[in-house]
Design an enzyme around this catalytic site. Structure first.
Site, PDB file in Angstrom:
ATOM      1  N   ASP A 114      42.095  28.494  39.680  1.00  0.00           N
ATOM      2  CA  ASP A 114      41.848  29.392  38.548  1.00  0.00           C
ATOM      3  C   ASP A 114      40.694  28.809  37.737  1.00  0.00           C
ATOM      4  O   ASP A 114      40.861  27.849  36.984  1.00  0.00           O
ATOM      5  CB  ASP A 114      43.115  29.531  37.693  1.00  0.00           C
ATOM      6  CG  ASP A 114      42.912  30.516  36.531  1.00  0.00           C
ATOM      7  OD1 ASP A 114      41.747  30.846  36.219  1.00  0.00           O
ATOM      8  OD2 ASP A 114      43.919  30.929  35.930  1.00  0.00           O
TER       9      ASP A 114
ATOM     10  N   PHE B 255      47.603  27.933  31.755  1.00  0.00           N
ATOM     11  CA  PHE B 255      47.565  29.282  31.189  1.00  0.00           C
ATOM     12  C   PHE B 255      46.878  30.183  32.203  1.00  0.00           C
ATOM     13  O   PHE B 255      45.760  29.904  32.631  1.00  0.00           O
ATOM     14  CB  PHE B 255      46.813  29.324  29.850  1.00  0.00           C
ATOM     15  CG  PHE B 255      46.792  30.711  29.251  1.00  0.00           C
ATOM     16  CD1 PHE B 255      47.898  31.207  28.572  1.00  0.00           C
ATOM     17  CD2 PHE B 255      45.689  31.534  29.401  1.00  0.00           C
ATOM     18  CE1 PHE B 255      47.900  32.496  28.048  1.00  0.00           C
ATOM     19  CE2 PHE B 255      45.674  32.830  28.874  1.00  0.00           C
ATOM     20  CZ  PHE B 255      46.788  33.310  28.192  1.00  0.00           C
TER      21      PHE B 255
ATOM     22  N   LYS C  60      35.817  35.602  32.139  1.00  0.00           N
ATOM     23  CA  LYS C  60      35.176  35.032  30.957  1.00  0.00           C
ATOM     24  C   LYS C  60      33.638  34.996  31.030  1.00  0.00           C
ATOM     25  O   LYS C  60      33.002  36.017  30.887  1.00  0.00           O
ATOM     26  CB  LYS C  60      35.771  33.652  30.688  1.00  0.00           C
ATOM     27  CG  LYS C  60      37.229  33.750  30.159  1.00  0.00           C
ATOM     28  CD  LYS C  60      37.739  32.448  29.663  1.00  0.00           C
ATOM     29  CE  LYS C  60      39.191  32.479  29.226  1.00  0.00           C
ATOM     30  NZ  LYS C  60      39.427  32.994  27.888  1.00  0.00           N
TER      31      LYS C  60
END
Ligand SMILES: Cc1ncc(COP(=O)(O)O)c(C=O)c1O
Length: 436
Positions: free
Chosen positions: A240, A139, A269
């Site tokens: 990532d 994702f 995040k």
């Protein structure tokens, strides 16, 4: 009507159905790893806003830094117009933290998807090539290139095509499902044979631990082989670390476990403890490849978010959150493994540091995912006072992302709720099943 119900009715009338709501729990207050809803109910928070709050809900040090920034009298000037000290200090800090000996530079944006978009832009500008390879189950976000890279159709890609071209997917190695490192590497060779020659590939992008995809940890030999492949063909290796970063896995970044230096890293995040901020950090020579003015954004590197991020990084250092993540991971893993011994629906317990998941299956069969049970567990846990997340290509994985600042007692309380909720669901399905 309860306040939650009233807000939920209004939410359904006012907000797009395209944005899902996992729980009709409307948050009024938070503190570290606890939340209180509009009806005054308390929850242990094992979701942390999807991996955003490794340092807890508004840590006092972060709050103080944000207030100090507000007191300075500006919340925005645009980093590209009249910059400010906190952005420079944050970039210096990130450049020093991201692993590997090569000098680094940083670019700041607002969301994880934007960081991914920009990492691809940088890789293309640096290599002059267009192809990008990502992995099944990954994702990378909801903007168009990030969606194209994402290796999960439902719900992220349904009805939204066509996507940007020259994107290819190889399987992520998941030994539990019979996909080995050798399979994944053979699939990459297959892409080079069938789709495009390696010297047309700008980048390979990989999550060292699949987040939304199910918390599968990339085997070390796979990461090392990818690094060698990228070196051989001049391909940019993008890690990532948007979900894995900032102490979650027991190191500041998951790539530190592998002893491999990525060329570019995307972070977001938990970087700013709940304030929107993301970055690409990478080898300086690559980061400087795009034309001046080619990277940026109106809100890129908000001063409030940068101030929060500097405070988050201080908290991580002062409270030794990477080491704490190892302890938290041990507590969770021990409890879930006990459940696995007793219940045939717990197929596998896995993770890295405090990024821990249990995969729910029927009768210990890895190929019989039980998404209904995962869904029921998330709902039941909320009734019992715990916010819990599922994930996985088949929606059958329960993942735990508790703030690393949570007390041991609170973590045990959350784990008690998982066990109690799971046993309640199994007992309701068949009275004998509660024992396994
Ligand atoms: C690994 C990874 N990359 C990218 C993203 C996208 O980040 P954002 O939702 O901030 O755009 C996410 C979000 O879950 C993620 O986990």
């Amino acid at each position: 009507m309860s306040n939650n119900q009233d807000l939920h009715n209004r939410r359904n009338a006012a907000l797009s159905k395209g944005m899902s709501t996992m729980l009709p729990v409307y948050v009024e207050r938070g503190q570290n790893a606890e939340l209180w809803d509009a009806d005054g109910r308390r929850y242990v928070d094992f979701a942390a806003g999807i991996a955003v709050l490794n340092s807890g809900h508004l840590h006092p040090h972060v709050k103080a830094a944000v207030i100090k920034q507000l007191d300075a009298g500006f919340t925005h000037t645009c980093l590209m117009i009249t910059p400010y000290r906190v952005a420079v200090e944050l970039a210096e800090k990130l450049n020093a933290l991201v692993p590997g000996p090569t000098p680094k530079k940083t670019m700041l944006v607002t969301t994880g998807a934007e960081a991914v978009e920009n990492a691809v832009k940088i890789a293309r500008a640096y290599t002059g090539r267009s192809g990008v390879i990502a992995f099944g189950g990954s994702f990378h976000g909801r903007t168009y290139m990030a969606m194209a890279l994402t290796g999960k159709v439902m719900p992220y890609k349904v009805g939204f095509g066509p996507f940007p071209g020259d994107v290819y997917h190889a399987p992520f190695p998941v030994p539990y499902h019979g996909v080995t490192t050798e399979h994944s590497l053979a699939a990459l060779e297959q892409i080079f044979k069938c789709d495009l020659e390696p010297n047309r590939v700008a980048a390979i992008i990989l999550e060292p631990v699949l987040g939304e995809g199910g918390f599968y940890v990339a085997p070390p030999e796979f990461i090392k082989a990818l690094r060698a492949l990228c070196d051989k063909h001049g391909i940019v290796f993008i890690a990532d670390e948007i979900q894995t970063g900032f102490a979650r896995t027991g190191r500041m970044f998951a790539m530190e476990h592998y002893g491999v230096e990525p060329d570019l890293m995307t972070v977001a995040k938990s970087l700013a403890g709940g304030f929107p901020l993301a970055a690409v950090v990478g080898k300086a020579q690559m980061m400087d490849a795009p034309v001046t003015g080619g990277l940026g954004g109106t809100y890129a590197g908000s001063p409030v978010s940068c101030a929060a991020a500097l405070a988050v990084l201080e908290v991580m250092e002062q409270e030794q959150l990477p080491a704490r993540a190892v302890q938290v991971g041990d507590i969770i893993t021990r409890r879930l493994r006990k459940l696995q011994d007793q219940l045939t629906c717990v197929g596998e317990v896995r993770g890295l540091g405090a990024m821990v998941a249990m995969e729910l299956v029927r009768n210990r069969d890895p190929h019989a995912p039980d998404a209904d049970l995962a869904k029921a567990l998330v709902q039941r846990a909320a009734v019992n006072g715990l916010v819990l997340l599922s994930c996985g290509l088949y929606g059958n994985v329960i993942r735990i992302l508790v703030p690393l600042t949570a007390s041991e007692a609170l973590i045990e309380e959350g784990l008690d709720i998982i066990e109690k909720s799971l046993r309640e669901i199994l007992a309701a399905a068949t009275p004998l099943a509660a024992n396994g």
